[in-house]
Design a protein around this motif. Sequence first.
Motif, PDB file in Angstrom:
ATOM      1  N   THR A   1       0.822  -1.211   0.000  1.00 35.13           N
ATOM      2  CA  THR A   1       0.000   0.000   0.000  1.00 35.13           C
ATOM      3  C   THR A   1       0.855   1.259   0.000  1.00 35.13           C
ATOM      4  OG1 THR A   1      -1.740  -1.187   1.203  1.00 35.13           O
ATOM      5  CG2 THR A   1      -1.842   1.220   1.201  1.00 35.13           C
ATOM      6  N   LEU A   2       1.890   1.280   0.837  1.00 34.82           N
ATOM      7  CA  LEU A   2       2.772   2.444   0.895  1.00 34.82           C
ATOM      8  C   LEU A   2       3.555   2.612  -0.404  1.00 34.82           C
ATOM      9  CD1 LEU A   2       4.091   1.975   4.548  1.00 34.82           C
ATOM     10  CD2 LEU A   2       2.577   3.803   3.738  1.00 34.82           C
ATOM     11  N   ALA A   3       4.034   1.512  -0.954  1.00 27.38           N
ATOM     12  CA  ALA A   3       4.806   1.586  -2.195  1.00 27.38           C
ATOM     13  C   ALA A   3       3.931   2.089  -3.340  1.00 27.38           C
ATOM     14  CB  ALA A   3       5.397   0.215  -2.528  1.00 27.38           C
ATOM     15  N   GLU A   4       2.690   1.598  -3.418  1.00 26.76           N
ATOM     16  CA  GLU A   4       1.782   2.047  -4.474  1.00 26.76           C
ATOM     17  C   GLU A   4       1.420   3.515  -4.324  1.00 26.76           C
ATOM     18  OE1 GLU A   4      -1.498  -0.642  -4.254  1.00 26.76           O
ATOM     19  OE2 GLU A   4      -0.520  -2.180  -5.484  1.00 26.76           O
ATOM     20  N   ALA A   5       1.500   4.033  -3.080  1.00 24.57           N
ATOM     21  CA  ALA A   5       1.215   5.442  -2.838  1.00 24.57           C
ATOM     22  C   ALA A   5       2.406   6.320  -3.190  1.00 24.57           C
ATOM     23  CB  ALA A   5       0.816   5.660  -1.386  1.00 24.57           C
ATOM     24  N   GLY A   6       3.495   5.707  -3.658  1.00 23.19           N
ATOM     25  CA  GLY A   6       4.656   6.475  -4.062  1.00 23.19           C
ATOM     26  C   GLY A   6       5.685   6.686  -2.971  1.00 23.19           C
ATOM     27  N   VAL A   7       5.546   5.986  -1.852  1.00 19.00           N
ATOM     28  CA  VAL A   7       6.509   6.133  -0.765  1.00 19.00           C
ATOM     29  C   VAL A   7       7.767   5.333  -1.114  1.00 19.00           C
ATOM     30  CG1 VAL A   7       6.930   5.786   1.693  1.00 19.00           C
ATOM     31  CG2 VAL A   7       4.629   6.385   0.897  1.00 19.00           C
ATOM     32  N   PRO A   8       8.944   5.957  -1.086  1.00 17.11           N
ATOM     33  CA  PRO A   8      10.184   5.222  -1.376  1.00 17.11           C
ATOM     34  C   PRO A   8      10.362   4.065  -0.400  1.00 17.11           C
ATOM     35  CG  PRO A   8      10.574   7.594  -1.352  1.00 17.11           C
ATOM     36  CD  PRO A   8       9.187   7.391  -0.808  1.00 17.11           C
ATOM     37  N   LEU A   9      10.980   2.980  -0.868  1.00 18.17           N
ATOM     38  CA  LEU A   9      11.133   1.802  -0.032  1.00 18.17           C
ATOM     39  C   LEU A   9      11.955   2.081   1.218  1.00 18.17           C
ATOM     40  CD1 LEU A   9      11.584  -1.093  -2.628  1.00 18.17           C
ATOM     41  CD2 LEU A   9       9.507  -0.308  -1.461  1.00 18.17           C
ATOM     42  N   ALA A  10      12.917   2.999   1.128  1.00 14.46           N
ATOM     43  CA  ALA A  10      13.701   3.339   2.320  1.00 14.46           C
ATOM     44  C   ALA A  10      12.802   3.954   3.386  1.00 14.46           C
ATOM     45  CB  ALA A  10      14.820   4.309   1.941  1.00 14.46           C
ATOM     46  N   ARG A  11      11.858   4.792   2.945  1.00 18.12           N
ATOM     47  CA  ARG A  11      10.911   5.393   3.883  1.00 18.12           C
ATOM     48  C   ARG A  11       9.921   4.360   4.397  1.00 18.12           C
ATOM     49  NH1 ARG A  11       9.725   8.378   8.054  1.00 18.12           N
ATOM     50  NH2 ARG A  11       7.747   9.545   7.877  1.00 18.12           N
ATOM     51  N   VAL A  12       9.550   3.398   3.537  1.00 18.81           N
ATOM     52  CA  VAL A  12       8.663   2.318   3.966  1.00 18.81           C
ATOM     53  C   VAL A  12       9.301   1.541   5.118  1.00 18.81           C
ATOM     54  CG1 VAL A  12       7.594   0.126   3.288  1.00 18.81           C
ATOM     55  CG2 VAL A  12       7.513   2.099   1.737  1.00 18.81           C
TER      56      VAL A  12
ATOM     57  N   GLU B   1      11.408   2.613   7.292  1.00 22.32           N
ATOM     58  CA  GLU B   1      11.347   3.440   8.510  1.00 22.32           C
ATOM     59  C   GLU B   1       9.956   3.382   9.137  1.00 22.32           C
ATOM     60  OE1 GLU B   1      12.463   7.356   7.429  1.00 22.32           O
ATOM     61  OE2 GLU B   1      14.532   6.837   6.891  1.00 22.32           O
ATOM     62  N   LEU B   2       8.926   3.437   8.300  1.00 23.55           N
ATOM     63  CA  LEU B   2       7.556   3.440   8.822  1.00 23.55           C
ATOM     64  C   LEU B   2       7.189   2.101   9.462  1.00 23.55           C
ATOM     65  CD1 LEU B   2       5.696   5.382   5.967  1.00 23.55           C
ATOM     66  CD2 LEU B   2       6.422   6.225   8.199  1.00 23.55           C
ATOM     67  N   LEU B   3       7.693   1.028   8.894  1.00 22.98           N
ATOM     68  CA  LEU B   3       7.402  -0.286   9.461  1.00 22.98           C
ATOM     69  C   LEU B   3       8.018  -0.445  10.845  1.00 22.98           C
ATOM     70  CD1 LEU B   3       7.880  -2.566   6.315  1.00 22.98           C
ATOM     71  CD2 LEU B   3       5.730  -1.834   7.355  1.00 22.98           C
ATOM     72  N   GLN B   4       9.074   0.344  11.094  1.00 19.66           N
ATOM     73  CA  GLN B   4       9.742   0.263  12.395  1.00 19.66           C
ATOM     74  C   GLN B   4       9.248   1.324  13.375  1.00 19.66           C
ATOM     75  OE1 GLN B   4      13.835   0.660  11.255  1.00 19.66           O
ATOM     76  NE2 GLN B   4      13.962  -1.397  10.340  1.00 19.66           N
ATOM     77  N   ALA B   5       8.368   2.216  12.900  1.00 20.78           N
ATOM     78  CA  ALA B   5       7.879   3.313  13.741  1.00 20.78           C
ATOM     79  C   ALA B   5       6.817   2.813  14.710  1.00 20.78           C
ATOM     80  CB  ALA B   5       7.306   4.423  12.865  1.00 20.78           C
ATOM     81  N   ASP B   6       6.628   3.607  15.786  1.00 16.55           N
ATOM     82  CA  ASP B   6       5.562   3.229  16.720  1.00 16.55           C
ATOM     83  C   ASP B   6       4.214   3.633  16.136  1.00 16.55           C
ATOM     84  OD1 ASP B   6       5.067   5.977  17.248  1.00 16.55           O
ATOM     85  OD2 ASP B   6       6.575   5.984  18.847  1.00 16.55           O
ATOM     86  N   GLU B   7       3.146   3.313  16.836  1.00 15.01           N
ATOM     87  CA  GLU B   7       1.797   3.520  16.308  1.00 15.01           C
ATOM     88  C   GLU B   7       1.506   4.987  16.013  1.00 15.01           C
ATOM     89  OE1 GLU B   7      -2.809   2.718  17.768  1.00 15.01           O
ATOM     90  OE2 GLU B   7      -1.193   1.482  18.555  1.00 15.01           O
ATOM     91  N   GLY B   8       1.923   5.870  16.911  1.00 16.75           N
ATOM     92  CA  GLY B   8       1.672   7.298  16.721  1.00 16.75           C
ATOM     93  C   GLY B   8       2.417   7.856  15.530  1.00 16.75           C
ATOM     94  N   GLU B   9       3.681   7.500  15.405  1.00 16.88           N
ATOM     95  CA  GLU B   9       4.479   7.985  14.273  1.00 16.88           C
ATOM     96  C   GLU B   9       3.935   7.453  12.951  1.00 16.88           C
ATOM     97  OE1 GLU B   9       8.888   8.362  16.385  1.00 16.88           O
ATOM     98  OE2 GLU B   9       8.255   6.469  15.472  1.00 16.88           O
ATOM     99  N   PHE B  10       3.513   6.183  12.975  1.00 12.67           N
ATOM    100  CA  PHE B  10       2.974   5.592  11.755  1.00 12.67           C
ATOM    101  C   PHE B  10       1.698   6.307  11.340  1.00 12.67           C
ATOM    102  CE2 PHE B  10       0.547   2.511   9.283  1.00 12.67           C
ATOM    103  CZ  PHE B  10       1.506   2.054   8.389  1.00 12.67           C
ATOM    104  N   ALA B  11       0.813   6.583  12.294  1.00 15.44           N
ATOM    105  CA  ALA B  11      -0.450   7.264  11.994  1.00 15.44           C
ATOM    106  C   ALA B  11      -0.201   8.662  11.432  1.00 15.44           C
ATOM    107  CB  ALA B  11      -1.315   7.334  13.242  1.00 15.44           C
TER     108      ALA B  11
END
Length: 262
Positions: A53-64, A66-76
């Motif tokens: 979903t993130l990749a299809e939204a244009g989010v670079p994989l490096a940023r993906v 980071e987001l997978l490792q973020a806590d719930e608040g940061e991810f939201a």
Amino acid sequence: MLTIGELASYAGVTVRAVRHYHAKGLLPEPERDHSGYRRYDGRAVVELIKIRTLAEAGVPLARVRELLQADEGEFAAAVADIDRRLREEIRERQRHRKRIARLEAGDNLVLPPEVVEYLDLLRVLGVDERIVQVERDGWIPLAAHSPERVPEWVARKREQIADPRLVGFYLTLGQALDHTDDDPQLVGLADKLAAYVTEVADERGEEYVDDADIEVPLVELMDTLAFDTVPPARRLIELLTERGWTGWTRLGRVGPERSRRG
């Protein structure tokens, strides 16, 4: 537990994509079971859907990653930011769609409606399309420079084109477009035009022939456009000068000395 093929199918990606995400360190690769297969649990399904979903939204994989490792608040917060960006992209694409749609409008794209109607009237009267194009190209700088005067100029043009003599001139000019500068037809056309202009000037006054009050740089630009599109026009002006009138965009009576020199 799911095989890699089942996982890919469930998440809507290819097996190759799953392996690519393994190689990029985005999706942990499970150990093989006793049968030699890698089995994926429900958590892997959730993570893979997030990645897709993130990749299809244009989010670079490096940023993906980071987001997978973020806590719930940061991810939201990151998801909300991505959503804002996507909404802005949608609005921008909608603006592009409107601009693209306007390209289908033809002359309406660059000219006021009353000018487009006037050009269409010329076509209905049988005026050669090349002459209509010269008219159109001349209206573009006029409308851009003095839009407030366009209704006045169009009204005058409509009044003039109601005269069968002027329509006849347009039609004759159209017939002369494919002839050379030394074609006798241009001489006859110059005679007709000079007679028409003189007659109108005598009937209505010289200010009626040219009261457009167009600035000299615009006149020169419009004349150049006409001469480049309709080469015989330049020779026609020379012949017209010999008959006491000069100008293309703006007609004016010449003095007897200049007329004789022509």
